[in-house]
Design an enzyme around this catalytic site. Structure first.
Site, PDB file in Angstrom:
ATOM      1  N   ASP A   1      39.427  -6.459   4.486  1.00 31.27           N
ATOM      2  CA  ASP A   1      40.386  -5.964   5.477  1.00 31.27           C
ATOM      3  C   ASP A   1      41.683  -6.783   5.460  1.00 31.27           C
ATOM      4  O   ASP A   1      41.655  -8.008   5.323  1.00 31.27           O
ATOM      5  CB  ASP A   1      39.707  -6.093   6.852  1.00 31.27           C
ATOM      6  CG  ASP A   1      40.563  -5.586   7.979  1.00 31.27           C
ATOM      7  OD1 ASP A   1      40.919  -4.407   7.933  1.00 31.27           O
ATOM      8  OD2 ASP A   1      40.878  -6.370   8.892  1.00 31.27           O
TER       9      ASP A   1
ATOM     10  N   GLU B   1      42.210  -3.296   1.394  1.00 27.22           N
ATOM     11  CA  GLU B   1      42.872  -2.544   2.456  1.00 27.22           C
ATOM     12  C   GLU B   1      44.236  -3.192   2.645  1.00 27.22           C
ATOM     13  O   GLU B   1      44.381  -4.222   3.311  1.00 27.22           O
ATOM     14  CB  GLU B   1      42.055  -2.595   3.756  1.00 27.22           C
ATOM     15  CG  GLU B   1      42.540  -1.585   4.779  1.00 27.22           C
ATOM     16  CD  GLU B   1      43.386  -2.155   5.912  1.00 27.22           C
ATOM     17  OE1 GLU B   1      44.023  -1.367   6.617  1.00 27.22           O
ATOM     18  OE2 GLU B   1      43.409  -3.392   6.109  1.00 27.22           O
TER      19      GLU B   1
HETATM   20  C1  GLC Z   1      42.871  -3.307   9.459  1.00 28.38           C
HETATM   21  C2  GLC Z   1      42.000  -2.298  10.153  1.00 28.38           C
HETATM   22  C3  GLC Z   1      42.559  -2.019  11.508  1.00 28.38           C
HETATM   23  C4  GLC Z   1      42.649  -3.297  12.299  1.00 28.38           C
HETATM   24  C5  GLC Z   1      43.430  -4.353  11.522  1.00 28.38           C
HETATM   25  C6  GLC Z   1      43.301  -5.696  12.155  1.00 28.38           C
HETATM   26  O1  GLC Z   1      44.129  -2.819   9.203  1.00 28.38           O
HETATM   27  O2  GLC Z   1      41.892  -1.159   9.387  1.00 28.38           O
HETATM   28  O3  GLC Z   1      41.772  -1.087  12.193  1.00 28.38           O
HETATM   29  O4  GLC Z   1      43.254  -3.076  13.531  1.00 28.38           O
HETATM   30  O5  GLC Z   1      42.941  -4.478  10.201  1.00 28.38           O
HETATM   31  O6  GLC Z   1      41.996  -6.176  11.975  1.00 28.38           O
END
Ligand code: GLC
Length: 657
Positions: free
Chosen positions: A284, A326
Site C-alpha cells: 500500500d 499501489e
Molecule cells: C491507500 C489505500 C487507501 C488508504 C491510503 C492510506 O491509498 O488504498 O484506502 O486511505 O492508502 O492508507
C-alpha cells in the site's frame, strides 16, 4: 554477480547466524541468497551503509529471511519451485481478479469461505481481500491503520479462518492477494505507543520532531492527501510531546525507512503473510516510502530502492510471491514501480493501472476517446515480466491525475476539464446522469476526486429511479463496455465486488459517525445476497450484468492474444469516439484480435481500410469473439452500435454457454 566484498561479507554473515538457523537444511535458500546477495548488499549499503550498526543489521536481515524460509511449509515451497520454472505464469490471459472487503462481501472470513463458489461461478481466479489486520475501531481508514500486523481483526476472523479459506481457494485454483500496509501504522500500534512513552528506539521508527522547525520545512513542498479531513502532514502528539509525520489521516503515523530496523520489520511482516498463503501481496501507498525535505515526498528514488530491496529479499525465502504496487501517481511515475532502469520487473511485478482507469472514466463523461487515446499513447512501454492491474472501480476515490500536456493536446484547458469531470460525476453538470460525490476537495486548488459505485457513476442509479427501461439498457451496456476494456487491454482485470450485480451507492455510512466524514464508504458495499440471487432470474439487472460478465470472462480466458506480453498496439483512427487497439499473439500471427470500442451514444463507423496491414481477418471472415457473431460491416465500414465493443478475429468457432 560475483563480487568479492559482497561475497566475503556473505560468508561472515553465514558464520554469524544463530546456531538454530545454521543447523537447518537451507539448500534452496542459500542458492537464492547467493544469487541475490550482491543486489541485497549493494542496496542495503546504499541506504544504510553510513550507520555503525550496518553489519549487525545485515545479519539480522538474513536471519529474518532464513527464519521465515524455515517456517514456509512444503506446499508453498513446492509452489515457489513451480513458479520459478514457469516464471511468466502471471501474464496469462486466464487470470481474472476481484477485490472484496471480507465483511462487506460476506460478513467475515467464514462468510467468504461459504461464498467461494460464487467466485468460481463468475470465473474469478484471483481474490484480493482488502486489509483485515487488527485496526482500532473507528480510526481504521478502512483497514489501512494497522495496530497489529500479525493478527486478523477478530470481527473479521482469525488466522485459522484464513487457513481454512486459503485451503479452499487453493482447491479451486484461486489465487489469494493480501494487503500489507507498508507506509504507516495506526497511532495505537505498539511501536507508536512505545514512542509515545518516550522510547527513542521506537521514536526512530517514525518521523517525530520536538518543534515545528523541520515539519514547517517539509510542509513547504508536501501536498496534502486528505485536505478536507486531515489537512497538513504532521500531528502534535500530546503524550509524546512531539510532532509526528502523518501524511494520510492524523492517526496514521508514517514509518521511517531511513531506519533499517523498520525495513527489516516490514520484510518479516510481508513474509509472515506470504507464509499464511498469500500468493500476491499488495503493497500500500508505495510512492510515499521515502521522505526528503524540499520534495513532495512521493516517488523519491530511494522509495524505488526500498522496493527493489524488498523484492530481492522476499525472493530468497518466497520466490513465488508477487508484489502489487499501489501507487496512484502520475502516469510516467506509475510505470517506474515495475523497476527503474531495468529490463524485467525488479520492484513490483504488478501495478494498478490508475491511468487507464481514469482515462476510461474521462471517456464516459465526454462520450469520446480523445484523451483516452492520447493518454495511452503517452504511457511509456512497461518492462517485461511486469503486468498491469486493470480496474474500473476499487475501494478508493477516482482521481483525474492525467498529464496536463495530454489534456491540452486534446484541446481542453486542464483546469477546466478537471472541473468538468468533477461536476459531471458529482451530478452537478446539467447533462450528467452520474450520482457520485466529490472526495478530498481542496479549497486551495479547487481540486477534488470522486466517490461512487460503478453503477451509480455510469447512470444505472438514475435510470432505476426514473424506471426508464431504455436508460437501464444503456447503463448496463456501458458497464459491460468498461469491463470489455479491462478484460482485453493487457494485464490482470480486477473487478470490484458488487459491480458484477450492479450495486449502487450505499449511503448508510452516513449513519455511522466514524465513517460519515469519508464518502469512500459509499462504494464499499455490504453485499445483499438476496439481490445477488437475482442473478439467476432472467431479465433482472443483476442477471443481465452477471451473465454478460461471466461470458466475457470465459471468452477472455480462451484468447491467447489477451495474455500480457506487451503485445498491444494502439491504432490511431480518425473517429474521436473510438478506441481501437490490436492484441497480437506472441507466436501465431493469425491469432490477433482487434478491439474496437465506441464510447458515444450514437452508432459510429470505422473504415477498415484505415487499418492498413493490421487487418487481422480476410475479407468477410471477421468474427466478434465477444458476441460470437459477424460484425456489421457495410462497404468496408465497420459499424459499432452506441457504447458497444468488438473483439474481432479471423472467423473462429463460436463459443457457446
Ligand atoms: C491507500 C489505500 C487507501 C488508504 C491510503 C492510506 O491509498 O488504498 O484506502 O486511505 O492508502 O492508507
Amino acid at each position: 554477480m560475483y563480487e568479492q566484498i559482497s561475497h566475503a561479507l556473505l560468508n561472515e554473515i553465514l558464520d554469524e547466524l544463530k546456531p538454530e538457523i545454521r543447523r537447518q537444511n537451507l539448500r534452496h535458500f542459500y542458492t537464492r541468497l547467493g544469487a541475490n546477495f550482491y543486489a541485497i548488499h549493494s542496496l542495503f549499503h546504499h541506504l544504510y551503509g553510513n550507520r555503525d550498526d550496518f553489519k549487525p543489521q545485515m545479519v539480522k536481515l538474513v536471519e529474518v529471511m532464513a527464519s521465515r524460509y524455515i517456517e514456509r511449509n512444503s506446499e508453498l515451497e513446492q509452489r515457489d519451485i513451480e513458479r520459478q520454472k514457469n516464471h511468466n505464469w502471471f501474464l496469462s490471459q486466464e487470470l481474472v481478479g476481484m477485490a472484496v472487503y471480507a465483511d462487506g462481501f460476506a460478513g467475515n472470513l467464514e462468510g467468504v469461505c461459504q461464498h467461494t463458489a460464487y467466485f468460481q461461478e463468475l470465473g474469478i481466479n484471483m481474490v484480493h481481500i482488502m486489509p483485515m489486520m487488527v485496526c482500532p475501531e473507528g480510526r481504521s481508514d478502512g483497514g489501512y491503520a494497522v495496530s497489529d500486523f500479525r493478527n486478523i481483526d477478530p470481527r473479521i476472523g482469525s488466522l485459522e479462518d484464513l487457513a481454512t479459506l486459503t485451503a479452499d481457494l487453493r482447491r479451486r485454483d484461486i489465487l489469494l492477494a493480501l494487503d500489507v500496509v507498508v507506509n504507516h501504522t495506526s497511532n495505537e500500534h505498539p511501536w507508536a505507543q512505545r514512542a509515545q512513552q518516550g522510547d527513542t528506539t521506537y521514536q526512530e521508527y517514525f518521523y517525530t520532531f520536538p518543534n515545528r522547525d523541520i515539519p514547517d520545512m517539509f510542509e513547504e513542498s508536501m501536498p496534502e492527501v486528505f485536505p478536507h479531513t486531515a489537512p497538513q502532514n504532521f500531528t502534535w502528539d500530546e503524550t509524546m510531546q512531539r510532532w509526528v509525520m502523518t501524511v494520510f489521516n492524523n492517526y496514521q503515523w508514517d514509518l521511517n525507512y531511513s531506519n533499517p530496523s523498520v525495513f527489516i520489520e516490514m520484510i518479516d511482516i510481508i513474509l509472515f503473510w506470504a507464509n499464511q498463503g498469500a500468493d500476491i501481496v499488495r503493497l500500500d501507498a508505495v510512492a510515499f516510502l521515502w521522505k526528503k525535505i524540499g520534495t513532495s515526498c512521493q516517488n523519491e528514488h530511494e522509495a524505488h530502492l526500498i522496493l527493489q530491496l524488498m523484492k530481492d529479499c522476499c525472493q530468497v525465502p518466497a520466490p513465488g510471491l508477487l508484489f502489487i504496487a499501489e501507487a496512484i501517481v502520475a502516469p510516467t511515475e506509475i510505470i517506474r514501480y515495475f523497476g527503474e532502469d531495468a529490463i524485467i520487473a525488479k520492484e513490483c511485478e504488478i501495478a494498478y493501472n490508475a491511468t487507464f482507469m481514469a482515462l476510461l472514466w474521462d471517456s464516459v463523461a465526454t462520450h469520446n476517446a480523445k484523451l483516452l487515446n492520447q493518454g495511452i499513447r503517452s504511457l511509456p512501454n512497461k518492462l517485461d515480466r511486469a503486468t498491469w492491474l486493470n480496474y474500473i472501480r476499487c475501494h478508493d476515490d477516482i482521481g483525474f491525475g492525467f498529464d496536463d500536456r495530454d489534456i491540452s493536446a486534446c484541446g481542453y484547458n486542464p483546469y477546466e476539464h478537471r472541473q468538468f469531470l468533477i461536476n459531471y460525476f458529482s451530478g452537478a453538470h446539467q447533462n450528467s446522469i452520474a450520482r457520485g460525490q466529490p472526495f478530498g476537495f481542496n479549497p486551495k486548488t479547487g481540486d477534488a476526486r470522486i466517490s461512487g459505485s460503478l453503477a451509480s457513476l455510469i447512470g444505472l442509479e438514475r435510470a432505476l429511479e426514473l424506471n426508464d427501461e431504455k436508460m437501464i439498457d444503456i447503463a448496463i451496456t456501458r458497464i459491460l463496455l468498461m469491463h470489455g476494456m479491462i478484460l482485453s487491454f493487457g494485464g490482470i482485470p480486477l473487478l470490484y465486488y458488487g459491480d458484477e450485480i450492479g450495486t449502487l451507492n450505499d449511503c448508510t455510512y452516513l449513519e455511522d459517525e466514524r465513517k460519515a466524514n469519508d464518502n469512500r464508504w459509499m462504494h464499499r458495499p455490504r453485499i445483499d445476497w438476496e439481490k445477488a440471487a437475482r442473478r439467476q432470474q432472467p431479465g433482472t439487472v443483476e442477471q443481465r450484468i452477471f451473465f454478460a460478465l461471466k461470458k466475457m470472462i470465459a471468452i477472455r480466458k480462451t484468447i491467447p492474444a489477451f495474455a500480457d506480453f506487451n503485445n498491444r498496439e494502439l491504432i490511431s483512427v480518425d473517429n474521436p469516439h473510438l478506441f481501437v487497439f490490436l492484441r497480437t499473439h506472441p507466436l501465431q500471427s493469425d491469432a490477433s484480435v482487434l478491439v474496437v470500442a465506441n464510447f458515444d451514444a450514437k452508432p459510429q463507423h470505422l473504415n477498415m481500410n484505415n487499418l492498413g496491414q493490421r487487418r487481422v481477418f480476410k475479407y468477410g471472415t471477421a468474427r466478434d469473439l465477444h458476441s460470437g457473431a459477424a460484425p456489421a460491416i457495410f462497404k468496408d465500414e465497420l459499424v459499432i452500435s452506441p457504447y458497444r465493443f468488438y473483439w474481432l478475429a479471423d472467423g473462429r468457432p463460436e463459443i457457446r454457454f
